[in-house]
Design a protein around this motif. Structure first.
Motif, PDB file in Angstrom:
ATOM      1  N   ASP A 108     -13.078  -3.354   4.564  1.00 47.15           N
ATOM      2  CA  ASP A 108     -13.974  -2.780   5.566  1.00 47.15           C
ATOM      3  C   ASP A 108     -14.083  -1.265   5.349  1.00 47.15           C
ATOM      4  O   ASP A 108     -13.133  -0.520   5.608  1.00 47.15           O
ATOM      5  N   MET A 109     -15.242  -0.805   4.893  1.00 45.30           N
ATOM      6  CA  MET A 109     -15.434   0.617   4.644  1.00 45.30           C
ATOM      7  C   MET A 109     -15.479   1.424   5.938  1.00 45.30           C
ATOM      8  O   MET A 109     -15.075   2.588   5.975  1.00 45.30           O
ATOM      9  N   LYS A 110     -15.990   0.787   7.009  1.00 44.12           N
ATOM     10  CA  LYS A 110     -16.067   1.506   8.283  1.00 44.12           C
ATOM     11  C   LYS A 110     -14.679   1.731   8.870  1.00 44.12           C
ATOM     12  O   LYS A 110     -14.401   2.782   9.441  1.00 44.12           O
ATOM     13  N   ARG A 111     -13.817   0.733   8.740  1.00 39.83           N
ATOM     14  CA  ARG A 111     -12.472   0.859   9.285  1.00 39.83           C
ATOM     15  C   ARG A 111     -11.611   1.787   8.437  1.00 39.83           C
ATOM     16  O   ARG A 111     -10.736   2.488   8.957  1.00 39.83           O
ATOM     17  N   TYR A 112     -11.856   1.764   7.117  1.00 34.37           N
ATOM     18  CA  TYR A 112     -11.089   2.615   6.196  1.00 34.37           C
ATOM     19  C   TYR A 112     -12.068   3.450   5.381  1.00 34.37           C
ATOM     20  O   TYR A 112     -12.411   3.106   4.240  1.00 34.37           O
ATOM     21  N   PRO A 113     -12.573   4.542   5.946  1.00 31.12           N
ATOM     22  CA  PRO A 113     -13.580   5.345   5.237  1.00 31.12           C
ATOM     23  C   PRO A 113     -13.019   6.068   4.024  1.00 31.12           C
ATOM     24  O   PRO A 113     -13.760   6.369   3.083  1.00 31.12           O
ATOM     25  N   ARG A 114     -11.719   6.373   4.030  1.00 25.06           N
ATOM     26  CA  ARG A 114     -11.123   7.075   2.905  1.00 25.06           C
ATOM     27  C   ARG A 114     -10.669   6.102   1.827  1.00 25.06           C
ATOM     28  O   ARG A 114     -10.260   4.979   2.113  1.00 25.06           O
ATOM     29  N   LEU A 115     -10.751   6.565   0.580  1.00 19.90           N
ATOM     30  CA  LEU A 115     -10.417   5.705  -0.551  1.00 19.90           C
ATOM     31  C   LEU A 115      -8.966   5.242  -0.490  1.00 19.90           C
ATOM     32  O   LEU A 115      -8.674   4.057  -0.732  1.00 19.90           O
ATOM     33  N   LEU A 116      -8.046   6.145  -0.173  1.00 18.80           N
ATOM     34  CA  LEU A 116      -6.629   5.786  -0.140  1.00 18.80           C
ATOM     35  C   LEU A 116      -6.359   4.730   0.921  1.00 18.80           C
ATOM     36  O   LEU A 116      -5.583   3.793   0.703  1.00 18.80           O
ATOM     37  N   GLY A 117      -7.024   4.858   2.072  1.00 13.77           N
ATOM     38  CA  GLY A 117      -6.858   3.862   3.126  1.00 13.77           C
ATOM     39  C   GLY A 117      -7.365   2.500   2.706  1.00 13.77           C
ATOM     40  O   GLY A 117      -6.739   1.474   2.993  1.00 13.77           O
ATOM     41  N   ARG A 118      -8.498   2.479   1.996  1.00 15.31           N
ATOM     42  CA  ARG A 118      -9.044   1.207   1.513  1.00 15.31           C
ATOM     43  C   ARG A 118      -8.113   0.581   0.474  1.00 15.31           C
ATOM     44  O   ARG A 118      -7.917  -0.639   0.449  1.00 15.31           O
ATOM     45  N   LEU A 119      -7.546   1.424  -0.403  1.00 17.02           N
ATOM     46  CA  LEU A 119      -6.632   0.904  -1.418  1.00 17.02           C
ATOM     47  C   LEU A 119      -5.396   0.276  -0.771  1.00 17.02           C
ATOM     48  O   LEU A 119      -4.970  -0.817  -1.157  1.00 17.02           O
ATOM     49  N   LYS A 120      -4.812   0.963   0.198  1.00 15.00           N
ATOM     50  CA  LYS A 120      -3.636   0.430   0.884  1.00 15.00           C
ATOM     51  C   LYS A 120      -3.975  -0.853   1.625  1.00 15.00           C
ATOM     52  O   LYS A 120      -3.188  -1.814   1.618  1.00 15.00           O
ATOM     53  N   SER A 121      -5.138  -0.882   2.285  1.00 16.43           N
ATOM     54  CA  SER A 121      -5.543  -2.083   3.006  1.00 16.43           C
ATOM     55  C   SER A 121      -5.749  -3.262   2.061  1.00 16.43           C
ATOM     56  O   SER A 121      -5.298  -4.384   2.328  1.00 16.43           O
ATOM     57  N   ALA A 122      -6.434  -3.004   0.946  1.00 10.90           N
ATOM     58  CA  ALA A 122      -6.676  -4.077  -0.030  1.00 10.90           C
ATOM     59  C   ALA A 122      -5.367  -4.582  -0.616  1.00 10.90           C
ATOM     60  O   ALA A 122      -5.186  -5.792  -0.810  1.00 10.90           O
ATOM     61  N   PHE A 123      -4.449  -3.669  -0.885  1.00 11.47           N
ATOM     62  CA  PHE A 123      -3.156  -4.059  -1.445  1.00 11.47           C
ATOM     63  C   PHE A 123      -2.386  -4.941  -0.465  1.00 11.47           C
ATOM     64  O   PHE A 123      -1.799  -5.957  -0.843  1.00 11.47           O
ATOM     65  N   ALA A 124      -2.393  -4.565   0.821  1.00 15.77           N
ATOM     66  CA  ALA A 124      -1.678  -5.346   1.828  1.00 15.77           C
ATOM     67  C   ALA A 124      -2.316  -6.711   2.026  1.00 15.77           C
ATOM     68  O   ALA A 124      -1.628  -7.726   2.158  1.00 15.77           O
ATOM     69  N   GLN A 125      -3.663  -6.761   2.037  1.00 15.47           N
ATOM     70  CA  GLN A 125      -4.368  -8.020   2.271  1.00 15.47           C
ATOM     71  C   GLN A 125      -4.248  -8.984   1.093  1.00 15.47           C
ATOM     72  O   GLN A 125      -4.340 -10.190   1.273  1.00 15.47           O
ATOM     73  N   SER A 126      -4.070  -8.449  -0.085  1.00 15.57           N
ATOM     74  CA  SER A 126      -4.020  -9.312  -1.274  1.00 15.57           C
ATOM     75  C   SER A 126      -2.766 -10.171  -1.317  1.00 15.57           C
ATOM     76  O   SER A 126      -2.763 -11.241  -1.938  1.00 15.57           O
ATOM     77  N   GLY A 127      -1.677  -9.724  -0.681  1.00 12.04           N
ATOM     78  CA  GLY A 127      -0.428 -10.475  -0.723  1.00 12.04           C
ATOM     79  C   GLY A 127       0.240 -10.463  -2.084  1.00 12.04           C
ATOM     80  O   GLY A 127       1.049 -11.344  -2.389  1.00 12.04           O
ATOM     81  N   LEU A 128      -0.070  -9.466  -2.895  1.00 15.78           N
ATOM     82  CA  LEU A 128       0.438  -9.413  -4.264  1.00 15.78           C
ATOM     83  C   LEU A 128       1.531  -8.355  -4.443  1.00 15.78           C
ATOM     84  O   LEU A 128       1.786  -7.919  -5.574  1.00 15.78           O
ATOM     85  N   GLY A 129       2.156  -7.954  -3.362  1.00 16.46           N
ATOM     86  CA  GLY A 129       3.177  -6.925  -3.464  1.00 16.46           C
ATOM     87  C   GLY A 129       4.291  -7.289  -4.423  1.00 16.46           C
ATOM     88  O   GLY A 129       4.697  -6.484  -5.275  1.00 16.46           O
ATOM     89  N   LEU A 130       4.804  -8.509  -4.324  1.00 14.57           N
ATOM     90  CA  LEU A 130       5.892  -8.940  -5.199  1.00 14.57           C
ATOM     91  C   LEU A 130       5.436  -9.020  -6.652  1.00 14.57           C
ATOM     92  O   LEU A 130       6.169  -8.633  -7.569  1.00 14.57           O
ATOM     93  N   VAL A 131       4.215  -9.516  -6.868  1.00 12.47           N
ATOM     94  CA  VAL A 131       3.698  -9.634  -8.239  1.00 12.47           C
ATOM     95  C   VAL A 131       3.528  -8.253  -8.863  1.00 12.47           C
ATOM     96  O   VAL A 131       3.886  -8.034 -10.027  1.00 12.47           O
TER      97      VAL A 131
END
Length: 442
Positions: A302-325
């Motif tokens: 969501d670009m509106k919820r996370y207008p900054r690039l770093l926020g979008r990256l962190k959100s995408a990383f958390a949503q992907s569920g790939l932290g362990l990988v």
């Protein structure tokens, strides 16, 4: 946010009186309790472990190797000797102290010494199974454990008590403790891994770096506890053995080693590639799948919820569920990068990268398995299977690349030192095979 396994639902009863915790087997028509269906993954895992143990029954013979030095050092410590002071020892002391403790309880026995690397390898596989299953399910866990136990290098290294299997098990459990938010336990186990073998340090440093980037406060806690416990352990060992003795054995001795020739180093890397082509291909393809998944999640954020690039990256990383990988892949890559930059290595130095590479490979195999199951259930109908055409095409492409890589892998043998010499022999004498030695099984 580190994902947790979902809590078990409460046992309930349907209106018809049927136990809601039972599942009907579509083949036999029998109703199986949920615990039984949830435990089916243990069958292939136990089969892999049994096969592994059968192979290890043929490695319980005597041979010339460094492990006898380590076992003898443990016997000396069990008898009251002090390492570094009473005898030279080129490695940190935890493996020797653990082995001395085992000999204090059971006394020394030849088969006991031969069984120790096997036991540590199985313990590492158990930790790997728990770690992967907790976040990526049964198939990924079984696949990761299989790739680790039966991979050429780990399988070969588990016949020798060099300390690498003990180091791997500790590193795996350190990552497991971190993923469960047990920061102090993760720090303690990480210190024990480094005090087993110094080559655990790149994996521990990568774990700390990842922790700081993902959750800075938690990462700093991990570093603080690790540094505190590490300094305390160093002081304790130094006061016991003598700081000068410890310094000369652990640092100066290794600093005086001469570099290997370029031919030896490149030959070692070629052997790693040839004998572990499947594992390396799977890991490389898993990196492509991981990057594609992260990119897809990022583009849908969501670009509106996370207008900054770093926020979008962190959100995408958390949503992907790939932290362990991601974490495991980074640890494996760091190990390989450090080793390829060193001028003196041994084959088993590469083994610590294998279980962490297996995490990513197991995740990829589970994605292939899940997609295949959806297609079977939908009778080949892509739309009803809920698979996007892009994901389906990407999965098929990666699978085709894996097949091509495995089929082409025998060509890597041409880079091995014996290959050109073998071609000069008659065709009947060119075959290289393994000879079974007498073992504990007929």
């Amino acid at each position: 946010m580190i994902p947790r396994r979902p809590s078990k639902k409460r046992r309930s009863t349907s209106p018809a009186g049927q136990d809601a915790t039972s599942t009907r087997n579509p083949v036999s028509g029998l109703s199986l309790p949920t615990w039984a269906t949830r435990s089916l993954w243990l069958i292939p895992l136990l089969a892999v472990i049994l096969f592994y143990l059968v192979l290890k029954m043929f490695t319980m013979h005597a041979y010339a190797g460094d492990e006898h030095i380590y076992l003898y050092q443990a016997k000396l410590v069990a008898a009251g000797a002090i390492p570094y002071a009473d005898f030279a020892m080129a490695h940190p002391p935890f493996q020797t102290l653990f082995t001395a403790f085992v000999f204090e309880i059971f006394d020394y026995h030849f088969l006991l010494g031969r069984a120790l690397p096997v036991a540590w390898c199985l313990l590492g596989a158990l930790g790997l199974t728990i770690l992967v299953r907790r976040e990526h399910g049964d198939l990924a866990a079984v696949a990761a454990a299989t790739l680790y136990l039966l991979g050429y290098e780990p399988l070969r290294a588990s016949s020798h008590y060099t300390g690498v299997n003990m180091t791997i098990a500790l590193l795996v459990f350190a990552v497991l403790a971190y993923r469960r938010n047990a920061i102090r336990t993760a720090a303690l186990i990480s210190v024990l891994a480094v005090f087993t073998r110094l080559y655990a340090a790149p994996g521990v440093l990568m774990l700390a770096l990842y922790a700081v980037v993902v959750r800075p406060r938690q990462g700093l806690q991990l570093i603080a506890w690790g540094a505190g416990l590490g300094i305390a352990a160093l002081l304790a060992v130094g006061l016991w053995t003598g700081f000068d003795n410890m310094f000369h054995n652990l640092l100066l001795y290794h600093a005086q080693k001469t570099p290997m020739s370029e031919a030896s180093l490149s030959g070692m890397q070629h052997r790693i590639l040839f004998h572990n082509a499947l594992e390396i291909a799977l890991f490389a393809l898993a990196q492509v799948a991981m990057a594609a998944t992260l990119l897809h999640t990022f583009l849908r954020s969501d670009m509106k919820r996370y207008p900054r690039l770093l926020g979008r990256l962190k959100s995408a990383f958390a949503q992907s569920g790939l932290g362990l990988v991601v974490l495991s892949s980074c640890i494996a890559i760091v190990f390989l990068a450090v080793l390829t930059s060193m001028d003196r290595v041994w084959m088993y130095y590469f083994v610590p990268s294998f279980p962490f590479a297996a995490v990513a490979s197991g995740w990829l195999i589970s994605k292939w398995g899940g997609a295949g199951l959806r297609l079977v259930r939908s009778r080949g109908n892509l739309r009803r299977s809920d698979l996007s055409p892009t994901a389906f095409a990407g999965g098929i492409t990666l699978l085709a690349l894996l097949v091509v890589s495995v089929l082409a892998s025998p060509q890597l043998e041409a880079n091995l030192t014996y290959y050109k010499k073998a071609l000069k022999k008659p065709p009947s004498e060119r075959i290289h095979g393994y000879t079974w030695r007498p073992g504990l099984l007929p």
